[in-house]
Structures are given as structure tokens and as C-alpha cells.
Design an enzyme around this catalytic site. Structure first.
Site, PDB file in Angstrom:
ATOM      1  N   GLU A 105      15.673  -7.337 -30.157  1.00  0.00           N
ATOM      2  CA  GLU A 105      16.079  -8.166 -28.964  1.00  0.00           C
ATOM      3  C   GLU A 105      17.250  -7.664 -28.195  1.00  0.00           C
ATOM      4  O   GLU A 105      17.983  -6.912 -29.078  1.00  0.00           O
ATOM      5  CB  GLU A 105      16.727  -9.622 -29.485  1.00  0.00           C
ATOM      6  CG  GLU A 105      17.445 -10.356 -28.764  1.00  0.00           C
ATOM      7  CD  GLU A 105      18.153 -12.246 -29.144  1.00  0.00           C
ATOM      8  OE1 GLU A 105      17.453 -11.983 -30.312  1.00  0.00           O
ATOM      9  OE2 GLU A 105      17.995 -12.649 -28.640  1.00  0.00           O
ATOM     10  N   ASN A 130      10.783 -19.470 -26.595  1.00  0.00           N
ATOM     11  CA  ASN A 130      11.599 -19.239 -27.822  1.00  0.00           C
ATOM     12  C   ASN A 130      12.548 -20.252 -28.643  1.00  0.00           C
ATOM     13  O   ASN A 130      13.751 -20.239 -27.780  1.00  0.00           O
ATOM     14  CB  ASN A 130      12.142 -17.906 -28.063  1.00  0.00           C
ATOM     15  CG  ASN A 130      13.203 -17.693 -29.326  1.00  0.00           C
ATOM     16  OD1 ASN A 130      12.582 -17.131 -30.400  1.00  0.00           O
ATOM     17  ND2 ASN A 130      13.935 -17.824 -29.386  1.00  0.00           N
ATOM     18  N   GLU A 131      11.297 -21.091 -29.621  1.00  0.00           N
ATOM     19  CA  GLU A 131      12.991 -21.920 -30.058  1.00  0.00           C
ATOM     20  C   GLU A 131      13.568 -22.749 -29.352  1.00  0.00           C
ATOM     21  O   GLU A 131      14.798 -22.974 -28.958  1.00  0.00           O
ATOM     22  CB  GLU A 131      14.420 -20.870 -31.016  1.00  0.00           C
ATOM     23  CG  GLU A 131      13.960 -19.864 -32.398  1.00  0.00           C
ATOM     24  CD  GLU A 131      15.215 -19.819 -32.916  1.00  0.00           C
ATOM     25  OE1 GLU A 131      16.468 -20.303 -33.173  1.00  0.00           O
ATOM     26  OE2 GLU A 131      14.824 -19.101 -34.272  1.00  0.00           O
ATOM     27  N   TYR A 181      14.271 -17.824 -41.754  1.00  0.00           N
ATOM     28  CA  TYR A 181      15.392 -16.790 -42.597  1.00  0.00           C
ATOM     29  C   TYR A 181      15.623 -16.813 -43.860  1.00  0.00           C
ATOM     30  O   TYR A 181      15.774 -17.809 -44.118  1.00  0.00           O
ATOM     31  CB  TYR A 181      16.437 -16.273 -40.944  1.00  0.00           C
ATOM     32  CG  TYR A 181      16.186 -16.103 -40.152  1.00  0.00           C
ATOM     33  CD1 TYR A 181      16.599 -14.410 -39.811  1.00  0.00           C
ATOM     34  CD2 TYR A 181      16.494 -16.351 -39.060  1.00  0.00           C
ATOM     35  CE1 TYR A 181      15.909 -13.994 -38.753  1.00  0.00           C
ATOM     36  CE2 TYR A 181      15.561 -15.700 -37.473  1.00  0.00           C
ATOM     37  CZ  TYR A 181      15.739 -14.243 -37.186  1.00  0.00           C
ATOM     38  OH  TYR A 181      15.649 -13.844 -36.536  1.00  0.00           O
ATOM     39  N   GLU A 214       9.551 -14.281 -36.799  1.00  0.00           N
ATOM     40  CA  GLU A 214      10.820 -14.049 -36.594  1.00  0.00           C
ATOM     41  C   GLU A 214      11.241 -14.426 -37.895  1.00  0.00           C
ATOM     42  O   GLU A 214      10.912 -16.075 -38.772  1.00  0.00           O
ATOM     43  CB  GLU A 214      12.199 -15.021 -35.953  1.00  0.00           C
ATOM     44  CG  GLU A 214      12.442 -14.594 -34.521  1.00  0.00           C
ATOM     45  CD  GLU A 214      13.575 -15.091 -33.238  1.00  0.00           C
ATOM     46  OE1 GLU A 214      14.341 -15.898 -34.432  1.00  0.00           O
ATOM     47  OE2 GLU A 214      13.284 -15.440 -32.520  1.00  0.00           O
TER      48      GLU A 214
HETATM   49  O1  AHR Z   1      17.461 -12.890 -34.778  1.00  0.00           O
HETATM   50  C1  AHR Z   1      18.504 -14.054 -33.942  1.00  0.00           C
HETATM   51  C2  AHR Z   1      18.553 -15.135 -32.985  1.00  0.00           C
HETATM   52  O2  AHR Z   1      17.578 -15.902 -34.303  1.00  0.00           O
HETATM   53  C3  AHR Z   1      17.199 -15.005 -31.911  1.00  0.00           C
HETATM   54  O3  AHR Z   1      17.574 -14.452 -31.124  1.00  0.00           O
HETATM   55  C4  AHR Z   1      16.817 -16.369 -32.313  1.00  0.00           C
HETATM   56  O4  AHR Z   1      14.977 -16.971 -31.893  1.00  0.00           O
HETATM   57  C5  AHR Z   1      17.033 -17.183 -34.154  1.00  0.00           C
HETATM   58  O5  AHR Z   1      17.568 -18.076 -33.718  1.00  0.00           O
END
Ligand code: AHR
Length: 518
Positions: free
Chosen positions: A51, A198-199, A265, A322
């Protein structure tokens, strides 16, 4: 463990106390079902995400053609060489949150005429737009990876999407194709994957799933999937355990969708405000990190269950586009740049996730770790002209033979261990038949102290030779440093022994092992 996994071996912990630390050897049996091949493991499971964030692109990939850092058309040569070595199959770009504010026209044409913008999501840093569509495509082509372009839904419209796609892929004489040619690219770019937002539940527009499903359908009406544009349309997916998002979006817009994403994450503490340190952590933090990362399995099962309900023919792929470990930023760095160091723990985290992904490849067709360079769980860190390859990078390298392989069931159950208060399985493992005909077995030993004696009954596999590699170090937070010989890098694995139809693996604590049996 996966549903198919069943208990075949007893785990016997033969405790042996060593000076100071508690160390045990776990003895576990496993059975390989080489005569029952499973689903293909797509190479795209090993994808990357890059990114416009911190030094992810600028410094990490792009140094410009006039830089003294060796480069090809402005793109770092050292980084390209390293990424080619791990056979990166796909790179997702330009975001992330950045994608839903990105204006593609800012990033084409003469670089000295491109506008400078503020990167509102990531530290307010200047975005020079020196790295745009042509530079990204050049980067992907140099690496040998397929591009996965995320288009702006949150702050844009279907016309912008349609025109960007046409600009990239039109083979014709239309004005957008001519503009691309005038900017130096005659042939259409290869764009096999396009993310529509995205998101969208968060930084991509704060939408409800119902609203996004409608928006998705509107954008998809102008996507024009045809002979020129064969790209997979990827819907913006859920935030970790928000299964309702996947349910509503695949139910309301699944017909127009080829894949849907999912973001998860690993936050060691589970608290976004104080996530935990990337280095200098204790055993409790190791245990929490692995426990959090292993939630990936439950997460996949839950999202796959609703997808199976709405798409029983399994036409729609699940792209975990992600994922990775997210720690507190390094002291003294811009908090918006998400710069973190990378230790042995991250190599083990990566391998543990690969072993999970391998079990769900009927649905999971792509994953993209966040992020390739200098951001979050990176493969590569850069410092001026220097680079360092992280333990995560080496985990990817060791798993290259799993790209486009065929999964083979490995029946095993790992004993649960207590690591500083977290209960986790001591290890996880997977197996596959590689394109080269060899059978690969991979193990992530998540036990910080316990070694593992794994005896694998090879069944139908008539083995003559075994070789392999191991990634480990003496400390949980060992890492590679700039300008020094790497201390966390794969070396030949000497712990494998074949005797008849049995393979015994002596696996050190806190390690990743991949062996090839032929
Ligand atoms: O990877 C960092 C951020 O995490 C990305 O921009 C977003 O899609 C997610 O919240």
C-alpha cells in the site's frame, strides 16, 4: 484443528529439565494419506499486499530512476531480486484504506506534472504520485507477479472505475488506450484481479453490508466483464469475525461476485490501543500472539459456513487479502507509518497461517500478507541502500514448493501446551504433493521451549530420500539486522530419518521445518 483431522497418535511429553528453562520433548505420531489427495493449493495463497503507506512504496519499492540505489526504471533492483526468489504470485495495490481515496489519473503521465496530495490515512504524508499505474505494473512485471488492483468505491464512482479499467486493459483504438500508449505502454496491462472497494465497512466508506451490496452491484454493472476484461471481481469483505457482512454481501450481490475478501490481523493483546511490542517480548506475549493468530482457523470456518449456504457450488473464492501480525510501531517512528520489526516469532506466525490456509483451499483461493516492505509484518525492511530479509520472508521462501501443489491429508493431533497463560497447540502441520512430484511436509513448532519428535507413517508413499530446511534461532525475538549476516535464515535440516515406511522428524522448539520426501 481441521474437522478431517483425527487423533491417531498419542502425545507423550517426556519432560527433561534443562538449566533454568522448562524444556520438554513432545513425541507425537502422524499419518500421511498420500493416496487421498485433496484440493489444489493455489500459488495465490502466497500473495502480497503493498500500500501507499509509510515507506511501503516510496523507499521500499520506488527510489526513482536518478537514485544511486541500483534500480530498474526507478524500482529497487535488490527488492525485485528478493521477491522473485520467493516467487511472489500476486501483489495487491494501491491499498488498503489508501485505495478508497486514490485518484488513478493523479498517477499517470509525466511524473513532474503529477499532483501532490496528502495521504490522509497514513500520517498525512505527502503523496507525490511518482508511483502510479505504469510504475506498479512495471514493478509487478519485474517481480513476475500478477497485479491485483483495488479500485476506489468509497469516494468515487463507477465511471472512474470503468475508465481506469479501460485505460489499463483496452487493446483498441479508443482514447483511453491511446492515452496509455502515449504514456509509454502499447500492449494492454494484464490485470487478472480487481477489488471493488476496501474495508467498505470502515475506512472505505463506513457502509452497512446492505448498502455496500447495492453499491457493489451498481459498480459491477459497469465493470464490463468480457473478452478484454476477464478480471476476477473481488467484493470488499468482512472485518475479522463479522460473519453477517459475508452473509449479507454474498446473499445480495453474490451473483455479480467472483471472490470476496476477509481481513484479519493478529494483535497479541487483542487491544488496538496497546497491541504489544514487536521485539523484546516475553513468553506470555509469544503465547498470546500465537493464540490470536490461530483464530484464523475458526474465522475461516465461520465465513466458509455462510458462503457454503449462499454459494453451495463454491464459485466465489474467499481471499484473505489482508492478514499478519500488527504490533505497536517502533519508538520514534511516525505512528501512521506502521513500521515494525520482524522476529523469529513472525516467521512461525506466517508458517502457522500457511498450514491453516492449506486446509481450506477449496474456498480460500488467495491471501495477501500485510505488507510487503517496511510496513506491518514485512518481508523486507529497507534503510537507505541497505535491505534486510526478515524471518517472515524466509518462511515464504521455505513454503515455495506448496505453490500450486495438491494438499495431502496429514492426520495428527498436537498436544495443548500452556505458554505464559495461553493454551495453544504445540505445533501445526500440513502436507502436499508439489509440482515436482515430491511430497512436502511443513511444521510450525509454536512451543517456545519444547522440541518435537514427530513420527509420520508414510502409508502409500514409498520414500527413498528426505531433505529439508529449518528456520529457528536461540531467542524468541531473534531477528536479522542491516549489514549483518542473517541469524534467522533457513539452514539444512538434519533431524529427518527414514526407516521403511516411517519418517521421524526431530524438530527444535520455536521453529519452522519443511521437508521434501521423494
Ligand atoms: O494494512 C493496513 C490497513 O489495515 C489497510 O490500509 C486497511 O485496509 C486495514 O485496516
Amino acid at each position: 484443528m481441521a474437522k478431517a483431522t483425527k487423533v491417531l497418535g498419542a502425545a507423550i511429553a517426556a519432560l527433561a529439565m534443562t538449566a533454568g528453562a522448562r524444556a520438554a520433548e513432545l513425541t507425537v505420531s502422524a499419518t500421511l494419506k498420500a493416496d487421498q489427495p485433496g484440493a489444489p493449493i493455489s500459488r495465490y495463497i502466497y500473495g502480497q499486499f503493498s500500500e501507499h503507506l509509510g515507506a511501503g512504496i516510496y523507499d521500499g519499492v520506488w527510489v526513482g530512476p536518478d537514485s544511486k540505489i541500483p534500480n530498474v526504471r526507478g524500482i529497487r533492483a535488490d527488492v525485485v531480486t528478493a521477491l522473485k526468489d520467493i516467487h511472489v504470485p500476486v501483489i495487491r495495490w494501491p491499498g488498503g484504506c489508501f485505495a478508497d481515496e486514490y485518484r488513478w489519473r493523479d498517477g499517470i503521465g509525466p511524473r513532474d506534472k503529477r499532483p501532490s496530495r496528502k495521504n490522509n490515512w497514513w500520517g498525512g504524508s505527502p503523496e507525490t504520485n511518482a508511483f502510479g499505474t505504469h510504475e506498479f505494473m512495471d514493478f509487478a512485471e519485474q517481480v513476475g507477479a500478477d497485479p491485483y488492483v483495488s479500485i476506489n468505491v468509497g469516494s468515487s464512482n463507477p465511471t472512474e472505475m470503468r475508465e481506469w479499467i479501460e485505460y489499463m486493459i483496452s487493446p483498441g483504438e479508443d482514447t483511453l488506450a491511446q492515452e496509455r500508449r502515449a504514456n509509454g505502454r502499447d500492449k494492454p496491462f494484464n490485470v487478472p484481479f480487481i477489488g471493488i472497494g476496501n474495508e467498505s465497512w470502515g475506512c472505505g466508506g463506513e457502509m452497512t453490508p446492505e448498502y455496500y451490496a447495492n453499491e457493489y452491484r451498481r459498480f459491477s454493472a459497469f465493470f464490463h466483464k468480457n473478452d478484454d476484461n476477464k478480471a476476477v471481481r473481488v467484493g470488499s469483505g468482512a472485518n475479522s469475525f463479522d460473519v453477517n457482512w459475508t452473509d449479507v454481501v454474498t446473499r445480495n450481490a453474490g451473483k455479480q461476485m467472483d471472490a470476496i475478501s476477509l481481513h484479519y490481523y493478529t494483535i497479541p493483546t487483542g487491544d488496538w490501543k496497546k497491541k504489544g511490542a514487536a521485539t523484546g517480548f516475553d513468553k506470555a506475549a509469544w503465547g498470546k500472539t500465537l493464540a490470536q493468530t490461530l483464530r484464523m482457523e475458526d474465522l475461516l470456518q465461520k465465513h466458509i459456513a455462510v458462503m457454503d449456504k449462499n454459494d453451495p457450488k463454491k464459485r466465489i473464492g474467499l481471499y484473505v487479502d489482508e492478514w499478519g501480525a500488527w504490533y505497536d510501531v517502533e519508538a520514534g517512528t511516525n505512528p501512521g507509518h506502521l513500521y515494525q520489526l520482524n522476529t523469529l516469532r513472525d516467521g512461525v506466525v506466517a508458517a502457522a497461517n500457511f498450514n491453516i490456509f492449506h486446509r481450506y483451499t477449496e474456498r480460500v483461493k488467495m491471501t495477501n500478507i500485510a505488507q510487503t516492505i517496511n510496513v506491518l509484518q514485512a518481508m523486507i525492511l529497507t534503510q537507505g541502500e541497505k535491505i534486510v530479509l526478515t524471518p517472515t520472508y524466509y518462511a515464504y521462501k521455505m513454503y515455495v514448493p506448496f505453490q500450486d501443489s495438491t494438499a495431502i491429508p496429514l492426520d495428527v493431533v498436537a498436544p495443548q501446551i500452556d505458554v505464559g497463560g495461553s493454551k495453544i497447540p504445540a505445533f501445526n502441520a500440513s502436507a502436499a504433493k508439489g509440482k515436482d512430484g515430491k511430497t512436502y511436509i511443513a511444521i510450525a513448532n509454536m512451543a517456545p521451549d519444547d522440541s518435537l519428535k514427530l513420527s509420520v507413517a508414510l502409508g502409500a508413499l514409498k520414500a527413498k530420500a528426505v531433505s529439508g530446511q529449518v528456520l529457528t534461532a536461540d531467542k524468541m525475538d531473534a531477528m536479522n539486522a542491516f549489514g549483518a549476516k542473517p541469524v534467522v535464515a533457513p539452514v539444512a535440516f538434519k533431524g529427518a530419518k527414514l526407516s521403511g515406511d516411517k519418517l521421524t522428524l526431530d524438530i527444535p522448539s520455536k521453529s519452522v521445518v519443511v521437508v521434501a520426501v521423494e
